[in-house]
Design a protein around this motif. Structure first.
Motif, mmCIF file in Angstrom:
data_model
loop_
_atom_site.group_PDB
_atom_site.id
_atom_site.type_symbol
_atom_site.label_atom_id
_atom_site.label_comp_id
_atom_site.label_asym_id
_atom_site.label_seq_id
_atom_site.Cartn_x
_atom_site.Cartn_y
_atom_site.Cartn_z
ATOM 1 N N ASP A 265 0.830 -1.202 0.000
ATOM 2 C CA ASP A 265 0.000 0.000 0.000
ATOM 3 C C ASP A 265 0.871 1.262 0.000
ATOM 4 O OD1 ASP A 265 -2.752 1.288 0.586
ATOM 5 O OD2 ASP A 265 -1.406 2.157 2.099
ATOM 6 N N TRP A 266 0.559 2.166 -0.915
ATOM 7 C CA TRP A 266 1.375 3.378 -1.077
ATOM 8 C C TRP A 266 1.362 4.251 0.186
ATOM 9 C CZ3 TRP A 266 5.113 4.944 -4.148
ATOM 10 C CH2 TRP A 266 5.470 6.288 -4.134
ATOM 11 N N GLN A 267 0.179 4.438 0.766
ATOM 12 C CA GLN A 267 0.088 5.321 1.944
ATOM 13 C C GLN A 267 0.890 4.770 3.119
ATOM 14 O OE1 GLN A 267 -0.701 8.318 1.899
ATOM 15 N NE2 GLN A 267 -1.464 8.156 -0.197
ATOM 16 N N ASN A 268 0.854 3.461 3.286
ATOM 17 C CA ASN A 268 1.658 2.853 4.357
ATOM 18 C C ASN A 268 3.145 3.089 4.102
ATOM 19 O OD1 ASN A 268 -0.594 1.942 5.613
ATOM 20 N ND2 ASN A 268 -0.439 -0.167 4.852
ATOM 21 N N PHE A 269 3.513 2.982 2.851
ATOM 22 C CA PHE A 269 4.917 3.207 2.477
ATOM 23 C C PHE A 269 5.323 4.647 2.780
ATOM 24 C CE2 PHE A 269 8.038 3.728 -1.240
ATOM 25 C CZ PHE A 269 9.098 3.184 -0.523
ATOM 26 N N MET A 270 4.456 5.583 2.430
ATOM 27 C CA MET A 270 4.754 6.998 2.687
ATOM 28 C C MET A 270 4.833 7.274 4.203
ATOM 29 S SD MET A 270 5.265 8.595 -0.150
ATOM 30 C CE MET A 270 6.079 7.109 -0.679
ATOM 31 N N SER A 271 3.945 6.630 4.948
ATOM 32 C CA SER A 271 3.972 6.813 6.415
ATOM 33 C C SER A 271 5.283 6.296 6.979
ATOM 34 C CB SER A 271 2.818 6.055 7.063
ATOM 35 O OG SER A 271 1.621 6.543 6.568
ATOM 36 N N TYR A 272 5.733 5.181 6.447
ATOM 37 C CA TYR A 272 7.009 4.620 6.900
ATOM 38 C C TYR A 272 8.143 5.617 6.617
ATOM 39 C CZ TYR A 272 11.223 1.769 6.955
ATOM 40 O OH TYR A 272 12.482 1.301 7.208
ATOM 41 N N LEU A 273 8.127 6.203 5.429
ATOM 42 C CA LEU A 273 9.188 7.170 5.085
ATOM 43 C C LEU A 273 9.142 8.378 6.021
ATOM 44 C CD1 LEU A 273 9.190 7.279 1.165
ATOM 45 C CD2 LEU A 273 10.714 6.046 2.672
ATOM 46 N N ASP A 274 7.937 8.757 6.425
ATOM 47 C CA ASP A 274 7.815 9.904 7.330
ATOM 48 C C ASP A 274 8.421 9.610 8.702
ATOM 49 O OD1 ASP A 274 6.591 11.519 5.513
ATOM 50 O OD2 ASP A 274 4.556 10.886 6.059
ATOM 51 N N ASN A 275 8.393 8.349 9.058
ATOM 52 C CA ASN A 275 8.830 7.990 10.411
ATOM 53 C C ASN A 275 10.241 7.436 10.491
ATOM 54 O OD1 ASN A 275 6.395 8.747 11.582
ATOM 55 N ND2 ASN A 275 5.446 6.869 10.864
ATOM 56 N N ASP A 276 10.792 7.004 9.374
ATOM 57 C CA ASP A 276 12.143 6.434 9.404
ATOM 58 C C ASP A 276 13.123 7.463 8.853
ATOM 59 O OD1 ASP A 276 14.420 4.924 9.416
ATOM 60 O OD2 ASP A 276 13.955 3.887 7.553
#
Lengths: 190, 270
Positions: B47-58
């Motif tokens: 899922d793209w949004q999950n991926f983007m959330s991960y980038l925001d947090n890592d």
């Protein structure tokens, strides 16, 4: 089937047992063939197989192993080099990549065919020849779905039928040809 | 159908990574799309949004970088290049002290180890300083362990044999269970540079740059920027080694470099 398309490119994929077929096709095609032909064959990267040199002898068109960003031209046969994936842009420029193996191989026929599907749509012909592999099946399927003309060598004629048969297992290509019919088709419609 | 990402998604990804990886803006869109999908696949994001959330947090991005970069997967890839380095280029280079070699984009260490082995065979390793630019500390740490898949050995042996270098290579590595372990002592002359772009690397005047199969992934304009940057960091007559298929179509190359051997991807600073 009615052919009413202006073709810009032919891509051919093959593996085990396809060398003689490629040789035969190139031998029969006339000089100054009006559109470029790109051939992607699995071969050992550590061994100079003499593949290009042999094709140069039989082909009436110039045989080239291109460089990155080269422009594909009519009257030329392009061989995908060992150990690189090759893609073609809609402006006919060649892109290479050393990204990960696809289907355990580099070059991958799928990678080439995907790029041709995206760049040329219905204006391309994709051909799968003999081979003991499934690389190229998905790529040819993508070309089919986007409107390109798809051709498979008759598995009964292919030296190693696995690859053409794998195509027939997942899709119904426009043509299942013997080499003789394939050559006649290319001469008549290009 | 072959999976794709949208232009908006690509821009979103670029915007998130550009502060830590400025070069990302120079990648060919088609290349970047493939790598984003590869990263998502490797990291288990559907899922793209999950991926983007991960980038925001890592905020280390090391895992992203390690999948985003294209690794070299062979020691002594393109045997003829290594044959020429061994028999012709390195003997010429070491006539001039100091001899500095730069790998602007070291992604796996295969080439650095290959060169160190070659220099050791020539008994000149202590006369050459190697600078290896890496985009992630994780990559540097991994290279310094010297651990590779044991499957690399067959390729190493085949490539080395084809390079026709008449010395036993096996003393430089051991095979242990499923690993090929390079002797870490080989890296004693290597300085790793953790940097996000070759444009920022601080290196002394260079005699040989090994930047193989990297320019393939950049836009024409950025190729020119990189070529010019490397040119400025080189000695007169220094060698630039590109990939064997990168050739003369790299924008800006012909103006600044003469072709030493196009089939090897070897050029010299004018």
């Amino acid at each position: 089937m009615e052919i009413a398309t202006t073709y810009k490119l032919i891509v051919i994929g093959g593996s085990a047992g396809s060398f003689a077929s490629v040789n035969h096709i190139l031998q029969e095609l006339p000089a100054r063939f009006p559109i470029p032909i790109v051939i992607c064959m699995h071969r050992l990267k550590h061994v100079n197989s003499g593949f290009k040199e042999t094709l140069e002898i039989v082909s009436k068109n110039k045989v080239v192993e291109p460089f990155h960003n080269d422009l594909l031209e009519p009257g030329h046969i392009y061989i995908v080099p060992a150990n690189y994936h090759m893609m073609i842009q809609s402006d006919m420029r060649v892109l290479f990549s050393t990204e990960e193996l696809v289907n355990f191989t580099r070059p991958s026929i799928d990678v080439l065919f995907y790029s041709v599907a995206q760049s040329f749509g219905k204006n391309a012909i994709g051909i799968i020849l003999s081979g003991a592999h499934k690389d190229g099946v998905d790529g040819l399927h993508d070309m089919y779905k986007i409107g390109a003309t798809t051709v498979v060598q008759d598995p009964q004629e292919a030296q190693v039928p696995t690859m053409p048969q794998a195509v027939l297992d997942v899709m119904k290509p426009h043509y299942i040809f013997t080499l003789r019919s394939m050559i006649a088709f290319l001469k008549a419609h290009i | 159908m072959y999976q794709t990402i949208s232009e908006n998604q690509r821009h979103e990804f670029i915007a998130k990574l550009q502060p830590v990886l400025p070069e990302i803006q120079y990648y060919l869109p088609s290349f970047l799309d493939r790598r984003i999908l590869f990263v998502m696949n490797k990291m288990g994001f559907a899922d793209w949004q999950n991926f983007m959330s991960y980038l925001d947090n890592d905020h280390s991005y090391d895992a992203i970088f390690s999948f985003l970069m294209v690794p070299v997967t062979e020691f002594f890839r393109d045997s003829l290049v290594w044959h020429t380095l061994f028999h012709t280029i390195v003997p010429k280079l070491i006539k001039n002290d100091p001899c500095h070699v730069w790998f602007p984009d070291c992604s796996s260490g295969h080439e650095v180890y290959s060169l160190c082995m070659l220099l050791d065979i020539l008994n000149v390793r202590n006369r050459v300083r190697i600078y290896a630019g890496c985009k992630s500390q994780q990559t540097i740490d991994k290279i310094q362990t010297g651990v590779y898949s044991a499957q690399c050995e067959s390729m190493l042996v085949a490539n080395y044999k084809n390079a026709e270098i008449p010395y036993d290579i096996s003393k430089y590595y051991t095979i242990n269970y499923n690993s090929l372990i390079c002797n870490p002592e080989l890296l004693s002359n290597v300085s790793f540079i953790h940097s996000s772009s070759l444009l920022e690397d601080e290196v002394p005047q260079i005699s040989l740059i090994m930047y193989r199969n990297s320019l393939l992934y950049y836009t024409t304009d950025s190729q020119h920027t990189f070529i010019t940057t490397m040119y400025k960091k080189m000695n007169f007559g220094a060698y630039l080694l590109l990939g064997i298929k990168e050739g003369g179509n790299i924008f800006g190359l012909q103006a600044l470099f003469s072709t030493y051997n196009k089939d090897l991807g070897l050029y010299r600073k004018k």
